[in-house]
Design a protein around this motif. Structure first.
Motif, PDB file in Angstrom:
ATOM      1  N   ASP A  21       0.836  -1.203   0.000  1.00  0.00           N
ATOM      2  CA  ASP A  21       0.000   0.000   0.000  1.00  0.00           C
ATOM      3  C   ASP A  21       0.867   1.247   0.000  1.00  0.00           C
ATOM      4  O   ASP A  21       0.454   2.297  -0.469  1.00  0.00           O
ATOM      5  CB  ASP A  21      -0.885   0.022   1.253  1.00  0.00           C
ATOM      6  CG  ASP A  21      -1.800  -1.184   1.315  1.00  0.00           C
ATOM      7  OD1 ASP A  21      -2.455  -1.469   0.300  1.00  0.00           O
ATOM      8  OD2 ASP A  21      -1.831  -1.845   2.374  1.00  0.00           O
ATOM      9  N   VAL A  22       2.046   1.124   0.580  1.00  0.00           N
ATOM     10  CA  VAL A  22       2.922   2.294   0.680  1.00  0.00           C
ATOM     11  C   VAL A  22       4.386   1.854   0.642  1.00  0.00           C
ATOM     12  O   VAL A  22       4.747   0.831   1.215  1.00  0.00           O
ATOM     13  CB  VAL A  22       2.596   3.140   1.948  1.00  0.00           C
ATOM     14  CG1 VAL A  22       2.598   2.307   3.193  1.00  0.00           C
ATOM     15  CG2 VAL A  22       3.538   4.306   2.120  1.00  0.00           C
ATOM     16  N   VAL A  45       3.418  -2.392   4.101  1.00  0.00           N
ATOM     17  CA  VAL A  45       4.453  -1.368   3.991  1.00  0.00           C
ATOM     18  C   VAL A  45       5.781  -1.963   3.527  1.00  0.00           C
ATOM     19  O   VAL A  45       6.234  -2.968   4.069  1.00  0.00           O
ATOM     20  CB  VAL A  45       4.685  -0.686   5.373  1.00  0.00           C
ATOM     21  CG1 VAL A  45       5.771   0.394   5.277  1.00  0.00           C
ATOM     22  CG2 VAL A  45       3.391  -0.094   5.913  1.00  0.00           C
ATOM     23  N   ALA A  46       6.391  -1.295   2.506  1.00  0.00           N
ATOM     24  CA  ALA A  46       7.780  -1.624   2.142  1.00  0.00           C
ATOM     25  C   ALA A  46       8.650  -0.454   2.585  1.00  0.00           C
ATOM     26  O   ALA A  46       8.319   0.710   2.339  1.00  0.00           O
ATOM     27  CB  ALA A  46       7.899  -1.813   0.635  1.00  0.00           C
ATOM     28  N   LEU A  47       9.750  -0.775   3.260  1.00  0.00           N
ATOM     29  CA  LEU A  47      10.656   0.262   3.764  1.00  0.00           C
ATOM     30  C   LEU A  47      12.025   0.049   3.119  1.00  0.00           C
ATOM     31  O   LEU A  47      12.654  -0.993   3.327  1.00  0.00           O
ATOM     32  CB  LEU A  47      10.759   0.153   5.294  1.00  0.00           C
ATOM     33  CG  LEU A  47      11.705   1.120   6.003  1.00  0.00           C
ATOM     34  CD1 LEU A  47      11.236   2.565   5.842  1.00  0.00           C
ATOM     35  CD2 LEU A  47      11.781   0.789   7.496  1.00  0.00           C
ATOM     36  N   VAL A  48      12.455   1.035   2.323  1.00  0.00           N
ATOM     37  CA  VAL A  48      13.734   0.914   1.619  1.00  0.00           C
ATOM     38  C   VAL A  48      14.816   1.616   2.446  1.00  0.00           C
ATOM     39  O   VAL A  48      14.678   2.795   2.773  1.00  0.00           O
ATOM     40  CB  VAL A  48      13.650   1.559   0.211  1.00  0.00           C
ATOM     41  CG1 VAL A  48      14.964   1.373  -0.546  1.00  0.00           C
ATOM     42  CG2 VAL A  48      12.480   0.988  -0.577  1.00  0.00           C
ATOM     43  N   PRO A 152       0.526   2.788  -4.410  1.00  0.00           N
ATOM     44  CA  PRO A 152      -0.242   4.023  -4.642  1.00  0.00           C
ATOM     45  C   PRO A 152       0.272   5.202  -3.830  1.00  0.00           C
ATOM     46  O   PRO A 152      -0.013   6.351  -4.156  1.00  0.00           O
ATOM     47  CB  PRO A 152      -1.653   3.652  -4.209  1.00  0.00           C
ATOM     48  CG  PRO A 152      -1.554   2.367  -3.487  1.00  0.00           C
ATOM     49  CD  PRO A 152      -0.280   1.709  -3.852  1.00  0.00           C
ATOM     50  N   ALA A 153       1.013   4.918  -2.758  1.00  0.00           N
ATOM     51  CA  ALA A 153       1.551   6.004  -1.929  1.00  0.00           C
ATOM     52  C   ALA A 153       3.043   5.795  -1.720  1.00  0.00           C
ATOM     53  O   ALA A 153       3.480   4.680  -1.448  1.00  0.00           O
ATOM     54  CB  ALA A 153       0.842   6.028  -0.580  1.00  0.00           C
ATOM     55  N   VAL A 154       3.798   6.877  -1.862  1.00  0.00           N
ATOM     56  CA  VAL A 154       5.246   6.818  -1.616  1.00  0.00           C
ATOM     57  C   VAL A 154       5.585   7.911  -0.606  1.00  0.00           C
ATOM     58  O   VAL A 154       5.095   9.039  -0.715  1.00  0.00           O
ATOM     59  CB  VAL A 154       6.051   7.041  -2.922  1.00  0.00           C
ATOM     60  CG1 VAL A 154       7.544   7.149  -2.620  1.00  0.00           C
ATOM     61  CG2 VAL A 154       5.794   5.905  -3.910  1.00  0.00           C
ATOM     62  N   VAL A 155       6.389   7.558   0.382  1.00  0.00           N
ATOM     63  CA  VAL A 155       6.842   8.540   1.376  1.00  0.00           C
ATOM     64  C   VAL A 155       8.363   8.654   1.275  1.00  0.00           C
ATOM     65  O   VAL A 155       9.067   7.648   1.436  1.00  0.00           O
ATOM     66  CB  VAL A 155       6.438   8.114   2.816  1.00  0.00           C
ATOM     67  CG1 VAL A 155       6.857   9.195   3.813  1.00  0.00           C
ATOM     68  CG2 VAL A 155       4.941   7.853   2.912  1.00  0.00           C
ATOM     69  N   LEU A 156       8.831   9.850   1.004  1.00  0.00           N
ATOM     70  CA  LEU A 156      10.278  10.081   0.908  1.00  0.00           C
ATOM     71  C   LEU A 156      10.774  10.541   2.283  1.00  0.00           C
ATOM     72  O   LEU A 156      10.280  11.524   2.837  1.00  0.00           O
ATOM     73  CB  LEU A 156      10.587  11.145  -0.144  1.00  0.00           C
ATOM     74  CG  LEU A 156      10.085  10.841  -1.561  1.00  0.00           C
ATOM     75  CD1 LEU A 156      10.334  12.026  -2.491  1.00  0.00           C
ATOM     76  CD2 LEU A 156      10.752   9.575  -2.118  1.00  0.00           C
TER      77      LEU A 156
END
Ligand code: NAD
Length: 489
Positions: A21-22, A45-48, A152-156
C-alpha cells in the motif's frame, strides 16, 4: 485521499509478487515511524533502507551523542564525589570502553527497532531507493543489483547529512563532522568547534567535561541561535566558567595542518577587517548544520519539486507537488528534529488511511539541547514573541534557590515564561516556556502541554508541584507571573 489502491509489484527481497500500500524511502525516525504506524494500522508497507534502520538519530546522531554526554555527566559526578564524602580516584577516560558502551546502547535499540518492524509486518528492502515516474521506487542494492517496487503512496524520508565548509575537507582524523566525532576512539587534547548550534554546543560541552580544551567559533553574534537570550546566557556563563572559549561573530577562513602531522591551525577573524587570528588544535569539529540528502533521490519526470537548497517542497500536509508522494523529516525544510519526523510521519500515514489529520504546529514543538546545563524550550522566546507582534509579560526564576537543585549540586539554570499581555496588563495565554538547568529536557513536558493547550497563566498556576522537586521552579515562576509568588516576587 480516497480508498487505498492495491498494486501488485515484484519486490527486491522475494521472487514471488507482493502487494504494498505504501513504499517508504529511508528508515530513519521519519521513515521507520511511518512504517510502524502504517504497519500497526494494517497497511502493507515496504521500507527501503541503504544502511541500517534507525538512521542518523540512532546511529550517528541523537542516541550516540546523548550516550557520550552521559559519559561526561558520570565524569562530572565522579569528579564532584568528594563533596558528598565519597572517596574516588579519577584516572581519566578510557574512550575505547566509552565507545563500546555506546555501541551496546545503539545495538540494543537497533535490535528492538528491527523486532518492532517485523512485528508490524513491514518488509524492509536493502538498498538505495530513488523515485521514478509513476510512483515506482528503484532500489539499488549494495551488490549493484536493481529492482523496482511501487505502490499508490510513496513517502520520501531520506534524511540529511552534515554540511561542510569549503577549505575544511573532512578527513576523519583532524577535520571531523558529527559522524566522525561520535566514532572517535581517543579524545583529542584540544578542539575547535566551528558552529555553536545544538550539535556544536553539545560536543563542546561533552568534550570539555572530559578534559578537552575547547574553542567554539560561531559566525553569529551568539551561540544557540533561536534560544531565548536569558537561557543562552546561562549556558554561556557555565561554558566560560568551565574554560570553553566562545568566540562569536567570527569568520573562519581556513586551516593549515601541522607539518609534523599533529593537529592544525585554524585561521579566523573576529570582525570584518579585524586582523586574522590563528588557533592550533588537535581536531576541528565542523557543526555548521545539516543538508537534506536528496541527491539522486527523485528522477526527472516525477513531478516532485526540490528547492535550491535540496529540500523537497511540501505543503503543510507533507504532500509534495506529485500526487500520492509525501516527504517528511530532515528532507523537508521543517525543524531537523527526530520527534518532528515522528509527528510528520503520523500526519502522512493518517492521510493514506483516509483520515483528516491536523498539520504539525512547528512554532510549538519541543526543543531540547543536552549540554551541561541542559536547554529545553517550546513556543516563543521573548524576542520571538515581540517580533511576531505580541505584547508580552515575562517572568524568570533561577534554580539557585531550589532545594532539589541544591541537593543534587546543580544550581545553574533558569525558567523563563513568556505570556501574552492582556488589556489590563495581566498575563493571559502562555506563549513560551524556555529553560536551562538540571534535567530540564525531562521537565519540559508540562510547559509543552500548557503552551500547546493554549492554557493561561492563571489556569496553570493552579497546579501543584511535588516538593522537593526541580519542577517547583516552573510552578513558582508560574505563580509569580500570576502575581501570587511564594519564594519569587
Ligand atoms: P544549526 O543550524 O542548529 O547550527 C549551526 C551553527 O553553525 C549556527 O549557529 C550557524 O550560525 C553556525 N555556522 C554556520 N556556518 C558557519 C561558519 N562558516 N562559521 C562559523 N559558524 C557557522 O546546526 P547543527 O547544530 O549542526 O544541527 C543540525 C541539525 O540537527 C539542526 O536541525 C538541529 O536542530 C538538529 N539537532 C538538534 C539537536 C537537539 O535539539 N538536541 C541536537 C543535534 C542536532
Amino acid at each position: 485521499m480516497g480508498a487505498v489502491r492495491k498494486v501488485v509489484v515484484p519486490t527486491a527481497q522475494t521472487s514471488q509478487e507482493q502487494v504494498f500500500d505504501v513504499v517508504i524511502v529511508g528508515g530513519g525516525p521519519g521513515g521507520y515511524a511511518a512504517a510502524l504506524y502504517g504497519g500497526r494500522k494494517g497497511l502493507r508497507v515496504a521500507l527501503v533502507e541503504k544502511d541500517k534502520v534507525g538512521g542518523t538519530c540512532l546511529h550517528r546522531g541523537c542516541i550516540p551523542a546523548k550516550e557520550l554526554l552521559e559519559t561526561a555527566a558520570v565524569y562530572r559526578a565522579v569528579k564532584g564525589a568528594k563533596e558528598f564524602g565519597i572517596g574516588t580516584e579519577l584516572t581519566g577516560v578510557d574512550f575505547a570502553v566509552t565507545q563500546n558502551r555506546k555501541r551496546k546502547v545503539i545495538d540494543t535499540q537497533h535490535r528492538g527497532l528491527q523486532g518492532l518492524l517485523k512485528k508490524c509486518k513491514v518488509t524492509t528492502l536493502a538498498g538505495t531507493g530513488s523515485l521514478q515516474p509513476g510512483r515506482v521506487v528503484r532500489v539499488q542494492a549494495a551488490d549493484g543489483s536493481v529492482s523496482e517496487v511501487s505502490a499508490p503512496a510513496v513517502v520520501l524520508a531520506a534524511g540529511s547529512v552534515p554540511r561542510t565548509i569549503p577549505g575544511f575537507e573532512v578527513d576523519g582524523r583532524v577535520v571531523l563532522t558529527s559522524d566522525e566525532v561520535l566514532d572517535l576512539e581517543e579524545l583529542p587534547a584540544s578542539a575547535a568547534v566551528i558552529g555553536g548550534g545544538a550539535i556544536g554546543c553539545e560536543f563542546a560541552s561533552m568534550l570539555s567535561d572530559m578534559g578537552v580544551k575547547v574553542t567554539i567559533l560561531e559566525a553569529l553574534p551568539s551561540i544557540l541561535p533561536g534560544v531565548d537570550k536569558d537561557v543562552t546566557a546561562v549556558v554561556v556563563k557555565s561554558f566560560n566558567k568551565r574554560g570553553i572559549d566562545i568566540r562569536t561573530g567570527v569568520r573562519v577562513q581556513g586551516h593549515q595542518p601541522a607539518a609534523d602531522g599533529h593537529g592544525t591551525s585554524v585561521r579566523f577573524s573576529s570582525a570584518p577587517g579585524a586582523p586574522e587570528e590563528s588557533l592550533h588544535v588537535d581536531a576541528v569539529v565542523v557543526s555548521v548544520g545539516r543538508r537534506p540528502f536528496s541527491d539522486n533521490l527523485v528522477a526527472p519526470g516525477c513531478g516532485v519539486e526540490v528547492d535550491d537548497r535540496g529540500f523537497v517542497k511540501v505543503d503543510e500536509y507533507m504532500q509534495t507537488s506529485a500526487q500520492g508522494v509525501w516527504a517528511i523529516g530532515d528532507l523537508v525544510a521543517t525543524p531537523g528534529l527526530a520527534h518532528v519526523g515522528f509527528a510528520e510521519a503520523i500526519v502522512v500515514m493518517d492521510q493514506i488511511l483516509g483520515q483528516s489529520p491536523l498539520p504539525v504546529d512547528y512554532s510549538r514543538v519541543p526543543w531540547c539541547v543536552y549540554t551541561f546545563p541542559e536547554v529545553a524550550f517550546t513556543g516563543y522566546s521573548e524576542e520571538g514573541a515581540r517580533e511576531a507582534g505580541y505584547d508580552v509579560v515575562t517572568k524568570k526564576d533561577p534554580f539557585v534557590g531550589n532545594g532539589r537543585a541544591a541537593i543534587i549540586g546543580e544550581t545553574e539554570g533558569v525558567v523563563k515564561l513568556i505570556a501574552e499581555k492582556q488589556a489590563d496588563g495581566s498575563p493571559g495565554r502562555l506563549l513560551g516556556v524556555h529553560m536551562a538547568g538540571p534535567w530540564v529536557t525531562e521537565q519540559l513536558g508540562q510547559g509543552y502541554l500548557a503552551v500547546n493547550w493554549e492554557a493561561t497563566v492563571e489556569e496553570v498556576a493552579h497546579f501543584v508541584q511535588p516538593h522537593p522537586s526541580l519542577s517547583e521552579v516552573f510552578g513558582e515562576t508560574m505563580l509569580a507571573l500570576a502575581g501570587r509568588g511564594l519564594h519569587v516576587g
